[in-house]
Write a protein that holds these residues in place. Structure first.
Motif, PDB file in Angstrom:
ATOM      1  N   UNK A   1      29.731  24.952  12.729  1.00 56.66           N
ATOM      2  CA  UNK A   1      29.722  26.008  13.728  1.00 56.66           C
ATOM      3  C   UNK A   1      28.543  26.927  13.447  1.00 56.66           C
ATOM      4  N   UNK A   2      28.173  27.772  14.416  1.00 60.81           N
ATOM      5  CA  UNK A   2      27.138  28.785  14.160  1.00 60.81           C
ATOM      6  C   UNK A   2      27.686  29.980  13.380  1.00 60.81           C
ATOM      7  N   UNK A   3      28.913  29.875  12.898  1.00 58.98           N
ATOM      8  CA  UNK A   3      29.509  30.892  12.030  1.00 58.98           C
ATOM      9  C   UNK A   3      29.434  30.459  10.567  1.00 58.98           C
ATOM     10  N   UNK A   4      29.995  29.302  10.245  1.00 55.59           N
ATOM     11  CA  UNK A   4      29.996  28.790   8.871  1.00 55.59           C
ATOM     12  C   UNK A   4      30.296  27.302   8.921  1.00 55.59           C
ATOM     13  N   UNK A   5      29.687  26.549   8.029  1.00 54.25           N
ATOM     14  CA  UNK A   5      29.800  25.091   8.079  1.00 54.25           C
ATOM     15  C   UNK A   5      30.909  24.555   7.173  1.00 54.25           C
ATOM     16  N   UNK A   6      31.245  23.292   7.392  1.00 51.52           N
ATOM     17  CA  UNK A   6      32.332  22.675   6.646  1.00 51.52           C
ATOM     18  C   UNK A   6      31.837  22.106   5.319  1.00 51.52           C
ATOM     19  N   UNK A   7      32.770  22.031   4.379  1.00 52.23           N
ATOM     20  CA  UNK A   7      32.460  21.426   3.091  1.00 52.23           C
ATOM     21  C   UNK A   7      32.231  19.923   3.234  1.00 52.23           C
ATOM     22  N   UNK A   8      32.816  19.318   4.277  1.00 53.65           N
ATOM     23  CA  UNK A   8      32.746  17.852   4.422  1.00 53.65           C
ATOM     24  C   UNK A   8      31.327  17.343   4.581  1.00 53.65           C
ATOM     25  N   UNK A   9      30.477  18.074   5.267  1.00 53.46           N
ATOM     26  CA  UNK A   9      29.116  17.586   5.538  1.00 53.46           C
ATOM     27  C   UNK A   9      28.057  18.409   4.796  1.00 53.46           C
ATOM     28  N   UNK A  10      28.466  19.050   3.696  1.00 51.82           N
ATOM     29  CA  UNK A  10      27.516  19.920   2.982  1.00 51.82           C
ATOM     30  C   UNK A  10      26.370  19.135   2.368  1.00 51.82           C
ATOM     31  N   UNK A  11      25.256  19.826   2.188  1.00 51.72           N
ATOM     32  CA  UNK A  11      24.059  19.245   1.581  1.00 51.72           C
ATOM     33  C   UNK A  11      24.094  19.510   0.084  1.00 51.72           C
ATOM     34  N   UNK A  12      23.967  18.438  -0.716  1.00 51.79           N
ATOM     35  CA  UNK A  12      23.924  18.587  -2.165  1.00 51.79           C
ATOM     36  C   UNK A  12      22.844  17.679  -2.734  1.00 51.79           C
TER      37      UNK A  12
END
Length: 213
Positions: free
Chosen positions: A163-174
């Motif tokens: 979302x344009x608020x905060x993103x999910x942990x599922x698709x995070x960049x690491x």
């Protein structure tokens, strides 16, 4: 992946211009050059605002208006670009996460456009922008469960992920990420401004996030 926008946005009275860019990257700590760019970007933003609140920025104000029309109170659920700008105004500077996330945050700070940076390999199937429904939620990055009702939300075949608020942990960049989907949430924003932000994103990602040889 195919990308579509839910037709319900056509009835809300504001334009939706989303930019979705694809990059191959090498994820690592931000180097001194990117850190310097982040510092310069923060200083420039402070000069532009001239002591006014983040919400007075015309782009941020327009995104806040879009949030409200979609059904979310922008004073409780602030666009990510506003949250970053408020952080800089408070003298805290931008977060340091990694070169890819930091570049995305810098684009958002400089342009006022909310940005999502996702691990493209973790996105499953086609992508659709819609509005969160009652009871819909996901695990946010460092935020716990996020109530998605009334927020513009990116979905793939496994459910909501951004979302344009905060993103999910599922698709995070690491550090394992090799390919990203870089999304510019141009909600109620002129397409020329979104295109200019895309050019800044391309410069930063190609300049600071190229895979190591």
């Amino acid at each position: 992946m195919a990308f579509t926008i839910d037709p319900q946005f056509q009835d809300l009275g504001f334009a939706v211009h989303l930019g979705m860019l694809d990059f191959t990257v090498g994820v690592r700590p931000s180097d001194d050059g990117l850190k310097s760019a982040m510092q310069n970007g923060a200083e420039l933003r402070l000069e532009e605002l001239m002591g006014e609140a983040a919400s007075t920025d015309p782009v941020i104000a327009d995104v806040r208006a879009a949030f409200k029309v979609c059904g979310k109170d922008p004073s409780r659920y602030r666009p990510s670009s506003e949250a970053l700008t408020r952080r800089v105004i408070a003298g805290k500077g931008l977060y340091l996460v990694n070169n890819v996330v930091d570049s995305g945050n810098l684009v958002s700070l400089m342009t006022g456009i909310p940005v999502g940076v996702y691990d493209a390999e973790k996105i499953k199937g086609d992508v659709r922008l819609t509005i969160g429904e009652t009871g819909e939620e996901y695990a946010g990055i460092g935020r716990g469960s996020i109530n998605l009702e009334g927020l513009p939300v990116m979905h793939d075949s496994e459910g909501p992920f951004g979302t344009p608020f905060s993103d999910s942990a599922r698709t995070n960049v690491d550090e394992t990420t090799t390919r990203i989907a870089f999304v510019l949430y141009g909600l109620n924003i002129d397409i020329a401004h979104v295109e200019a932000a895309a050019e800044i994103a391309d410069t930063l990602i190609t300049g600071f996030c190229a895979p190591a040889h």
